[in-house]
Design a protein around this motif. Structure first.
Motif, mmCIF file in Angstrom:
data_model
loop_
_atom_site.group_PDB
_atom_site.id
_atom_site.type_symbol
_atom_site.label_atom_id
_atom_site.label_comp_id
_atom_site.label_asym_id
_atom_site.label_seq_id
_atom_site.Cartn_x
_atom_site.Cartn_y
_atom_site.Cartn_z
ATOM 1 N N ARG A 1 12.460 0.838 5.819
ATOM 2 C CA ARG A 1 12.759 0.579 7.217
ATOM 3 C C ARG A 1 11.912 1.498 8.110
ATOM 4 O O ARG A 1 11.967 2.713 7.955
ATOM 5 N N THR A 2 11.170 0.906 9.008
ATOM 6 C CA THR A 2 10.348 1.682 9.936
ATOM 7 C C THR A 2 10.513 1.086 11.328
ATOM 8 O O THR A 2 11.298 0.164 11.522
ATOM 9 N N PHE A 3 9.730 1.591 12.269
ATOM 10 C CA PHE A 3 9.792 1.100 13.647
ATOM 11 C C PHE A 3 9.071 -0.237 13.826
ATOM 12 O O PHE A 3 9.251 -0.905 14.841
ATOM 13 N N ASN B 1 10.507 -5.495 6.675
ATOM 14 C CA ASN B 1 10.432 -4.109 6.241
ATOM 15 C C ASN B 1 8.956 -3.770 6.078
ATOM 16 O O ASN B 1 8.108 -4.644 6.201
ATOM 17 N N THR B 2 8.668 -2.508 5.794
ATOM 18 C CA THR B 2 7.288 -2.089 5.590
ATOM 19 C C THR B 2 7.107 -1.783 4.106
ATOM 20 O O THR B 2 7.704 -0.837 3.594
ATOM 21 N N LEU B 3 6.292 -2.606 3.417
ATOM 22 C CA LEU B 3 6.053 -2.347 1.992
ATOM 23 C C LEU B 3 5.330 -1.006 1.857
ATOM 24 O O LEU B 3 4.265 -0.817 2.438
ATOM 25 N N ASP B 4 5.902 -0.094 1.104
ATOM 26 C CA ASP B 4 5.280 1.222 0.915
ATOM 27 C C ASP B 4 4.388 1.149 -0.319
ATOM 28 O O ASP B 4 4.798 1.486 -1.424
ATOM 29 N N ILE B 5 3.156 0.717 -0.106
ATOM 30 C CA ILE B 5 2.241 0.497 -1.235
ATOM 31 C C ILE B 5 1.907 1.816 -1.931
ATOM 32 O O ILE B 5 1.674 1.848 -3.140
#
Lengths: 335, 335, 335, 335
Positions: C239-241, C247-251
């Motif tokens: 979860r980010t802004f 959501n933001t995939l954290d690669i």
């Protein structure tokens, strides 16, 4: 733009709202549902802010349907933009690697790194002369002297150069620079963006650490609205709660930007993670996700680097990486 | 600063590290534990970055013990700084309210609002002439003309004025402005901060939307290192995942800043939430948490405001709020 | 663990601290520098919390040098773990695709999708019978009946099945399930993790939306500490802004987890972005970054799906994607 | 709910969409603008998800106008709910302080603290018997024995007790507990919420570290939909990029929740910041912002505390704080 009215809005407040909208040259298409009245606005709504509409007593909520950016919008300009820098093409299937040290430290350093990255296949040389450092006590860059050394490295290698600007008052020094970079901390330095919009020179615009993709595109729009349409976007990691990496590379930004805009999109894996061992996997991921290029930090002596050493590759590491990059770019159908 | 070495670090890499540290003028206190060797560094470590140390082969991790800011540091300067603006004191028990419209729109508007907020008890007048707007198509402020109107309102009411600067190239226009504001998007516009450090004028420094408190203090340090120690900090909400408010007011920032620094700390409840009904509860919370003042948007006709209307109070609303503010400030022992 | 004492700590407070540490069975290696005294703790510090040490009057700060997880730690177990599920291998160079609908809706639906994804080359079938929905009024899954239908699809196709558990009280129903999934909202449901640690069955542990990688590994450690070491990790976006993706995939999580742990790491591109057109580029990026597999939503009729339709692929789309996945996996040297 | 159609949507895809909506029992009010067609949906849209609508080919975007929560909604139930616990009222102008240790450690500890906090004026006693700890190697609470000790402390002081539940399988042990707490990590443990909805006992629901206010209200709705309307909400800090505090207390959550719901709202300043010196200023801020109560950690020997020591107050500190709390509560017009 769709304006949804409050169920119990007073007639006079609706009249006031409509008058104000018409005064802005907008046409209003009203539709009265059983419980809700909706106004559809037709005309140039790019200058209209949701916030402003919300101040009217009668307004419940507002929904923007068309994006607020025009020149950067893929709907308006469906063909991918190819930015050309001294014969090097970026975008539209042309992949480029920009490499070099975080900061220019000496003639020897920048020229040596320039020769090395050229030999490995980099298309452009990066190097910072004006460095935005969190601490006023940290090395701030060599300024004019740094730019002179960078241009010398350009002459020695033929590589076009990319370097960051931090203030409109330095603009005069950037005449011979090939691509001007706007750093993450200046993405919303709108006065700087306006000045860059007057130039005939490509601008590399890095995403702010806490800016949305729409804000990035609006900053590109600032430059383009001034007449300079050669904008290259760069994703470099955003700020999140995760602490094991310096920032969180937003890999989804690549396909999302490709959907929203025709501008080329680069990725900076060095700043995103802040860790050397991550540069290779993140570079591969960026190519796989559709990026148009990479920006990679290379230093001939990382432990003596005056900034950002832990994320810099040595020239031999970069050479190895470039071999993999070339193969991967080819595998994914770019050149 | 504490440097912890890798358990299996090669002797030569340790020798290289120590030589480099001594060259920077630092004394090294080594302690060899059973499994870990630790170097304690004594000397001026403010210019030393953790990152740089991590590039050395021998280093496992680094821990900074003293803060990297000096002039802003409460340990160095324990007494709270009181900033005086034309006789109005901010900090050290002196509470101030800065009020006015988001942007200056006309002589009538700014003068009318100025008279109203003065009558209600505001100590300073705010109003924007240069507006940082996400969209290039949105109203950008009246620029020079705006500043002229603001100074007219100052003459008409005697209120000192606060207004935002967006570029070093505009500095010449700010001679008669009493307090120069650095906005959230420029908190790390270091070239601007350096120029403001040369002035003899209070600077209101707003926290960046995604900047930590330590970064805010380092930006204050940029101004102070230039010689200008009259810096007022301002918390205005940070960017988080929550969407029901525009930003998330970081109320903990007040006690935390009060612990770290001697500089006064204001709160801007209008921008933090972006919603009018929240201005009062957030103002009360800010006073209760120990803030030295508030910055509040007031507009004589919010629905006609050219920016930030939904968060502006009307003069009568502001008058009511000021009564509560005065009582609450007194209740919490300030004046 | 390194404990740094306050410069002015009282002797008695130091004595109290040391006694407490020795009582916990730790050895203390003290080193007195010119300005700082440091205690190096040797022994089992995994159970020691930084927080607890900070309560001692004498303590300035604490730095953990070794990670708090043991069984999941790559240092302890350097060889990559290969989890085997009914003959399908995951990890250590073995790449797997898990595919199927978000929720099981009918016999026809799950069996049809199962046959399709098997034909396209998926190695495991996913399908939810217990659905964690934000709203109590939304479809919650078919529960027992859903599990029965999933097992029927398993019999029809031979594909091992993966499905989510939401409560320890349902454990009895999961006997014939091949892999039990812990969803993002339950990553820190520690009572559930403890129960799963007692099973002899692989667990697919999804990262919490706002959990760090170290917290993910500590949750894996809960399962492993119970005796079940067959844990598969799954990055599914944080979860980010940013609001343009769900959501933001954290690669970066992939290379970082690969450095910290020996456990296999999957990526769920469907939930990360929440948008169908992103599944392909994010899948390619995940493979390129070194993931051991993918988890992809496939539905035979996405617009009738009872949940998560906008991110589901149709079987023909999935078939196309699988061709690309196979080639890309091979290109990056996995099987 | 408003559904905006794509400008170029095919007639058949619109027909399909409308049929599906009517099948769900919704009435459709269509309005055809010049460039946009909008469908207004009337009926029970709470169970309808935006996601599901987006899967239809014809849909451009969706806007929810009414909130998806009903029972928790202030529009539906405008009068503030007052939750009564053994004669203690919370909400609707009644302010309560819940105090006690993070975890119950011994009879002596919990009874001593209970007597102290009662003498200082706390209305309820808190103490954890089941502790959600990040590490499986950390102290997990005294479980049944802890609950027994807590009930003994209740008998000794007459204070009603609040304690956390971590699993539906422990429900039988909570019969004599007065208020059951759902911790931040279980806010979306929907199976647990459903079970708590069947009880006749107040539930203290803490906001998840990364959950929006609307998600918090949907979790309250889960409990209320089961028949248990005695839900008390608790803001305890959210996860952000700031690292100087453990979490960021979202002070705006108080006025925002007060606008959205009739349920009482508490604040936990101890967990929000994780630092003792912040408990007082954050408590003051919470009262000033309109909270209905506070939850504060008190331990008779913080440096021996088995968890969360650095944020615990000693009984004398708490006694001082309670004096300030009482005066401040009175100043802001509550009792």
């Amino acid at each position: 733009m769709i304006v949804i009215l409050k169920p119990n809005a007073a007639t006079e407040s609706i009249v006031e709202l409509k008058a104000a909208l018409r005064k802005k040259g907008l046409q209003i298409h009203e539709s009265q549902g059983k419980t809700t009245t909706i106004l559809g606005l037709v005309g140039d709504t790019a200058a209209l802010s949701e916030d402003q509409l919300l101040t009217y007593e009668a307004v419940e909520c507002v929904k923007r349907i068309r994006e607020p950016y025009k020149l950067a919008n893929k709907n308006v300009h469906p063909k991918p933009t190819v930015v050309e820098v001294c014969g090097q093409k970026i975008g539209g299937g042309h992949f480029q690697v920009i490499a070099g040290p975080c900061s220019i430290e000496s003639e020897e350093q920048i020229t040596e790194v320039a020769k090395d990255v050229k030999a490995s296949g980099a298309g452009l040389l990066r190097g910072g002369a004006f460095k935005p450092r969190t601490s006023p006590y940290a090395f701030q860059g060599l300024h004019e002297n740094g730019l002179a050394l960078l241009l010398e490295a350009k002459r020695a290698t033929g590589l076009p150069v990319v370097t960051e600007i931090m203030s409109t008052s330095h603009l005069g020094l950037f005449d011979d620079v090939d691509v001007i970079q706007v750093g993450t901390r200046n993405m919303q330095n709108f006065e700087l963006l306006k000045e860059l919009g007057k130039l005939d020179k490509p601008i590399l615009l890095k995403r702010g650490m806490a800016n949305t993709l729409d804000e990035l595109l609006m900053s590109a729009e600032y430059i383009m609205a001034g007449g300079n349409e050669r904008v290259i976007l760069c994703e470099r990691g955003i700020r999140t709660f995760e602490t094991s990496t310096r920032n969180t590379l937003d890999i989804s930004a690549i396909p999302m930007l490709k959907k929203k805009t025709h501008l080329p999109v680069l990725v900076d894996p060095s700043h995103a993670a802040g860790l050397r061992f991550m540069v290779e996997p993140l570079s591969m991921a960026a190519i796989a996700a559709g990026a148009d290029g990479l920006m990679i930090e290379v230093h001939n002596n990382p432990s003596q680097a005056l900034c950002d050493g832990p994320q810099s590759l040595t020239p031999p590491m970069f050479d190895d990486l470039m071999k993999k990059i070339r193969e991967t770019v080819r595998f994914f159908g770019m050149q």
